[in-house]
Design a protein around this motif. Structure first.
Motif, PDB file in Angstrom:
ATOM      1  N   LYS A 114    -125.398 -98.691 -36.838  1.00 48.81           N
ATOM      2  CA  LYS A 114    -125.123 -98.929 -37.828  1.00 48.81           C
ATOM      3  C   LYS A 114    -125.516 -97.544 -38.981  1.00 48.81           C
ATOM      4  O   LYS A 114    -126.599 -97.082 -38.653  1.00 48.81           O
ATOM      5  CB  LYS A 114    -125.984-100.095 -38.379  1.00 48.81           C
ATOM      6  CG  LYS A 114    -125.545-101.372 -37.561  1.00 48.81           C
ATOM      7  CD  LYS A 114    -124.344-102.077 -38.121  1.00 48.81           C
ATOM      8  CE  LYS A 114    -124.200-103.189 -37.270  1.00 48.81           C
ATOM      9  NZ  LYS A 114    -122.478-103.882 -37.504  1.00 48.81           N
ATOM     10  N   TYR A 115    -124.586 -97.367 -39.703  1.00 42.77           N
ATOM     11  CA  TYR A 115    -124.826 -96.256 -40.788  1.00 42.77           C
ATOM     12  C   TYR A 115    -124.843 -96.722 -42.137  1.00 42.77           C
ATOM     13  O   TYR A 115    -124.562 -95.799 -43.059  1.00 42.77           O
ATOM     14  CB  TYR A 115    -123.831 -95.283 -40.562  1.00 42.77           C
ATOM     15  CG  TYR A 115    -122.555 -95.838 -40.155  1.00 42.77           C
ATOM     16  CD1 TYR A 115    -121.630 -96.030 -41.487  1.00 42.77           C
ATOM     17  CD2 TYR A 115    -121.736 -96.036 -38.932  1.00 42.77           C
ATOM     18  CE1 TYR A 115    -120.246 -96.687 -41.412  1.00 42.77           C
ATOM     19  CE2 TYR A 115    -120.559 -96.598 -38.764  1.00 42.77           C
ATOM     20  CZ  TYR A 115    -119.877 -96.733 -40.139  1.00 42.77           C
ATOM     21  OH  TYR A 115    -118.614 -97.294 -39.827  1.00 42.77           O
ATOM     22  N   SER A 116    -125.138 -98.136 -42.378  1.00 44.31           N
ATOM     23  CA  SER A 116    -124.893 -98.732 -43.717  1.00 44.31           C
ATOM     24  C   SER A 116    -125.949 -98.036 -44.662  1.00 44.31           C
ATOM     25  O   SER A 116    -125.819 -98.055 -45.854  1.00 44.31           O
ATOM     26  CB  SER A 116    -125.057-100.153 -43.677  1.00 44.31           C
ATOM     27  OG  SER A 116    -126.266-100.390 -43.159  1.00 44.31           O
ATOM     28  N   GLY A 125    -129.672 -93.508 -42.542  1.00 47.06           N
ATOM     29  CA  GLY A 125    -128.400 -92.673 -42.641  1.00 47.06           C
ATOM     30  C   GLY A 125    -127.442 -93.018 -41.587  1.00 47.06           C
ATOM     31  O   GLY A 125    -127.231 -93.853 -40.856  1.00 47.06           O
ATOM     32  N   ASN A 126    -126.669 -91.602 -41.398  1.00 49.21           N
ATOM     33  CA  ASN A 126    -125.673 -91.616 -40.581  1.00 49.21           C
ATOM     34  C   ASN A 126    -126.034 -91.555 -38.899  1.00 49.21           C
ATOM     35  O   ASN A 126    -127.306 -91.307 -38.695  1.00 49.21           O
ATOM     36  CB  ASN A 126    -124.554 -90.285 -40.765  1.00 49.21           C
ATOM     37  CG  ASN A 126    -124.025 -90.587 -41.782  1.00 49.21           C
ATOM     38  OD1 ASN A 126    -123.906 -91.756 -42.577  1.00 49.21           O
ATOM     39  ND2 ASN A 126    -123.444 -89.559 -42.616  1.00 49.21           N
ATOM     40  N   ASN A 127    -125.125 -91.894 -37.958  1.00 43.87           N
ATOM     41  CA  ASN A 127    -125.742 -91.464 -36.513  1.00 43.87           C
ATOM     42  C   ASN A 127    -126.066 -89.983 -36.356  1.00 43.87           C
ATOM     43  O   ASN A 127    -125.594 -89.092 -36.907  1.00 43.87           O
ATOM     44  CB  ASN A 127    -124.331 -91.784 -35.697  1.00 43.87           C
ATOM     45  CG  ASN A 127    -124.308 -93.388 -35.374  1.00 43.87           C
ATOM     46  OD1 ASN A 127    -125.341 -93.948 -35.031  1.00 43.87           O
ATOM     47  ND2 ASN A 127    -123.210 -93.968 -35.918  1.00 43.87           N
ATOM     48  N   PRO A 146    -121.353 -86.824 -39.561  1.00 39.03           N
ATOM     49  CA  PRO A 146    -120.750 -87.363 -40.735  1.00 39.03           C
ATOM     50  C   PRO A 146    -120.435 -88.967 -40.839  1.00 39.03           C
ATOM     51  O   PRO A 146    -120.885 -89.290 -39.720  1.00 39.03           O
ATOM     52  CB  PRO A 146    -119.349 -86.564 -40.865  1.00 39.03           C
ATOM     53  CG  PRO A 146    -119.252 -86.318 -39.464  1.00 39.03           C
ATOM     54  CD  PRO A 146    -120.553 -85.984 -38.863  1.00 39.03           C
ATOM     55  N   ILE A 147    -120.439 -89.464 -42.146  1.00 33.53           N
ATOM     56  CA  ILE A 147    -120.339 -90.728 -42.150  1.00 33.53           C
ATOM     57  C   ILE A 147    -119.427 -91.544 -41.260  1.00 33.53           C
ATOM     58  O   ILE A 147    -118.225 -90.886 -40.854  1.00 33.53           O
ATOM     59  CB  ILE A 147    -120.088 -91.193 -43.690  1.00 33.53           C
ATOM     60  CG1 ILE A 147    -120.237 -92.854 -43.731  1.00 33.53           C
ATOM     61  CG2 ILE A 147    -118.612 -90.896 -43.993  1.00 33.53           C
ATOM     62  CD1 ILE A 147    -120.256 -93.038 -45.290  1.00 33.53           C
TER      63      ILE A 147
END
Length: 204
Positions: A114-116, A125-127, A146-147
């Protein structure tokens, strides 16, 4: 098991590690009880289990195991959902997926979760890509993607001075991303080659 993904073997110690990514059904379905290497119900963060076969013999029928780490969010939770002792607000993550050891025995962890950056995942944050010391348990973040991407596909050059890693489906689900070209370009899956500016060994 809570969704086993990658398996990696430390050639120095013969220790085997496996990522257990997450499992929302743990403790909710009769055939998925909480216990052993799956210690949390509604496991949204994941963990890494490791084991050593008896006498280092890969044909042995017995082994000893433990949890190298239990991912979590210590900024949101005060219980076991905060993660194991080697997880803190500077290295927290969820859903360990890719996994690999380098020639010096460092453990590299890639995430697909999850990157919510909200709720239970606030601050994550992002992966990302992390590096862990199997001896001390220390975990450090190495890179953030990146997202909406998954970080995956880890491999090293023979001299360990270049690491290749995949950035898969950035901008998935119409999330705003223009990786890797920037501007208004269409996001694309990419293989990155990462080197140190001084030409040294990655992770050293």
């Amino acid at each position: 098991m809570d969704r086993p993904e990658w398996v990696a073997v430390n050639h120095k110690t013969k220790t085997v590690c496996c990522t257990l990514t997450n499992n929302k059904y743990r403790g909710k379905k009769d055939n998925q009880p909480v216990g052993g290497p799956n210690p949390r119900a509604n496991n949204k963060y994941g963990q890494i289990v490791r084991w050593n076969e008896t006498n280092g013999d890969n044909s042995a029928t017995t082994f000893k195991w433990d949890l190298f780490l239990v991912a979590g969010n210590p900024t949101v939770h005060q219980d076991f959902y905060a993660g194991s002792a080697n997880i803190n607000d500077e290295n927290m993550f969820n859903s360990p997926d890719g996994l690999g050891f380098d020639n010096d025995g460092r453990l590299w962890i890639l995430t697909d979760g999850k990157y919510s950056n909200e709720g239970d995942f606030a601050g994550m944050g992002n992966n990302q890509m992390l590096c862990a010391d199997p001896q001390t348990g220390e975990v450090r973040r190495f890179a953030t993607g990146p997202i909406a991407c998954e970080i995956t596909g880890l491999t090293f050059s023979p001299d360990q001075r270049t690491v290749f890693v995949g950035v898969q489906h950035p901008g998935e689900d119409d999330k705003p991303s223009h990786f890797p070209a920037g501007g208004n370009s269409k996001p694309r899956s990419t293989i990155m080659a990462i080197q140190r500016t001084d030409g040294g060994i990655i992770g050293a």
